[in-house]
Design an enzyme around this catalytic site. Structure first.
Site: not given
Ligand code: GLN
Ligand code: ZN
Length: 518
Positions: A187, A271-272, A397, A450
């Protein structure tokens, strides 16, 4: 805060008059004599100084109708969504600082309003000062850039349309890239290790030179690309080591943004986030990511995805100016990104990913307002991405699932490839895409990023097989659920190795070794 010292009622209604100013008249007509009213006149969700005169006029209407005893003033909602104290900001320039109010300043605004409840013509330092500040903001050249206005005014429908529809683009892209079926990719981000964060902190503090920082980042990028090649991924990324955050990084290089030192607000749990302040017309003075993407592409024969944050996500994750519609601000962001997309393409980058994880969370509360929002949000994405040739592949994404009710809008974004989070729901989400007959390519996440747990090859084969049962095989990509920046290298290498193996198994199993040529 009490507009009068004597509040006697037992019951009180609180109105958010920032979001729903039209509710006041109806309530003034209908409020039972036993109830008092609290007027939410100060915006609890944004960081702009309030127009005290306008708020005061509303307060006076309520006081005239109900009597001061029955009226209170307050913020439109909890002050949880705004930073604590503007006085803690040393680096914001004085102009901009005068336009802002954080939680502590909002309390002062409330005090001034309450104190002026009894007067028809409010005066005093707070009111005077506000008038000067707001007039300054309205007439400031920093909020109005004629060149930007000219461009947003000249946007045409054709600028938001790719030259050919997906069924024409897809075979051209297939021929250009020659990827196997079930192509594998990630991603965008790779682990932001203590080393990476330490180097950034040292550079920011002036303890590391610009040159050393740059050399360090390039070395991280090179290692990351070598690792991806070794793992055997088909489409690579540069790793995003130069980015602190996917919004702040772009904001820092665009006109119209400012940054606080201490403007933290809660995101969720512990988380902030520290959202940038989008105060003025947005313009891009120079290319932002092109040098990174081209030097990354130079290190590999495989396609290197350019990596951008989309206009809706930048808007959604910033404190946005309140002096024009969000749709207008979003269009300005889209035009700036459109230039970046064009520059990436011209520099030879053949795949460009424009992330829009925040598109769904921007949905208005009321369903009847959804369409208007989705229209301009989708338009902004299309404006940012549609200038490219048929052979250039646009990816997007999105993280947070539940797209079932906005699938038509997602399809209208017309990205060639969409990667989404699906592994935690075990591909359940894909049912929606199948029923809807989502037309373009999809990469349903097969690896839950995660958790530090390394998924096995078998699990991923299982998820991919499920995906292939509901969607056409030549439509499927293989990728994790989201970026890998919060993970460690050992687990990432192991998981991605399993993912690439899983793709091979599924290709063999489904007898689909290569995509047919165009
Ligand atoms: N390109 C971003 C990453 O890989 C996408 C992050 C996201 O979707 N919040 O961190
Ligand atoms: Zn994401």
């Amino acid at each position: 805060m009490r507009a009068s010292a004597r509040v006697s009622s037992l019951e009180r209604l609180v109105l958010d008059l920032v979001r729903a100013p039209e509710q006041l008249d109806a309530v003034l007509d209908a409020l039972p004599a036993s109830m008092s009213l609290s007027l939410g006149l100060i915006d609890g969700r944004n960081i702009w100084r309030a127009d005290l005169d306008a708020a005061h006029a509303v307060l006076r209407r309520a006081v005239t109708a109900l009597g001061a005893e029955r009226v209170m003033v307050g913020p439109s909602c909890s002050l949880l969504h705004v930073p604590v104290d503007l006085d803690a900001e040393q680096r914001l320039d004085t102009d901009l600082k005068r336009w802002l109010a954080f939680a502590a300043q909002k309390l002062d605004e409330l005090r001034a309003l309450a104190d002026a409840a009894g007067s028809a013509t409010p005066s005093g330092a707070q009111f005077e000062d506000t008038r000067i500040a707001l007039a300054g903001r309205r007439s400031s050249p920093r909020t109005y850039n004629p060149a930007v206005r000219g461009r947003t005014g000249a946007v045409t429908e054709a600028m938001r349309r790719r030259s050919s529809p997906f069924p024409v683009r897809a075979p051209k892209q297939r021929a250009r890239f020659g990827l196997p079926s079930f192509p594998t990719t990630t991603i965008g981000s790779f682990p932001q290790t203590t080393d990476v964060r330490g180097a950034r902190a040292a550079w920011r503090a002036g303890r590391m030179s610009e040159e050393d920082y740059d050399t360090f980042l390039k070395a991280e990028m090179r290692k990351c690309i070598e690792r991806q090649e070794k793992i055997g991924l088909d489409v690579l990324v540069h790793g995003e080591f130069e980015r602190n955050d996917m919004v702040e990084y772009f904001g820092e290089q665009l006109d119209g943004f400012a940054f606080t030192e201490n403007g933290w607000v809660q995101s969720y749990g512990s988380r902030c986030v520290k959202p940038p302040v989008l105060f003025g017309d947005v313009a891009r003075q120079r290319a932002i990511t092109v040098a990174w993407s081209t030097s990354a592409q130079a290190l590999t024969e495989r396609p290197m995805k350019g990596m951008l944050t989309g206009p809706v996500t930048i808007l959604q994750w910033s404190f946005v100016r309140d002096d024009q519609p969000r749709s207008e601000t979003c269009a300005q962001l889209a035009l700036a990104l459109r230039d970046e997309v064009a520059d990436l393409e011209a520099a030879g980058i053949s795949m460009i990913q424009v992330d829009e994880p925040a598109i769904r969370e921007g949905l208005p509360l009321r369903r009847r307002d959804w369409n208007a929002y989705l229209r301009w949000a989708v338009d902004a994405f299309r404006l940012a991405t549609s200038s490219v040739r048929d052979e250039t592949q646009i990816h997007t994404h999105m993280c947070y699932s539940e797209f079932g009710d906005i699938l038509d809008a997602i399809a209208e974004m017309d990205a060639d490839v969409l990667s989404i989070e699906t592994s935690r729901s075990r591909m359940e989400l894909l049912g929606d895409f199948a029923r809807f007959q989502y037309p373009n390519a999809i990469g349903p996440g097969v690896y839950d990023i995660h958790s530090p747990r390394v998924p096995t090859q078998g699990e991923m084969v299982d998820l991919l097989t499920r995906a292939a049962q509901v969607l056409p095989m030549d439509q499927l990509w293989v990728n994790p659920d989201c970026g890998l920046k919060t993970r460690g290298w050992p687990e990432v290498e192991a998981a991605l190795t399993h993912m690439v193996e899983a793709a091979k198994v599924v290709r063999a199993k489904l007898g689909h070794a290569r995509q047919p040529p165009a």
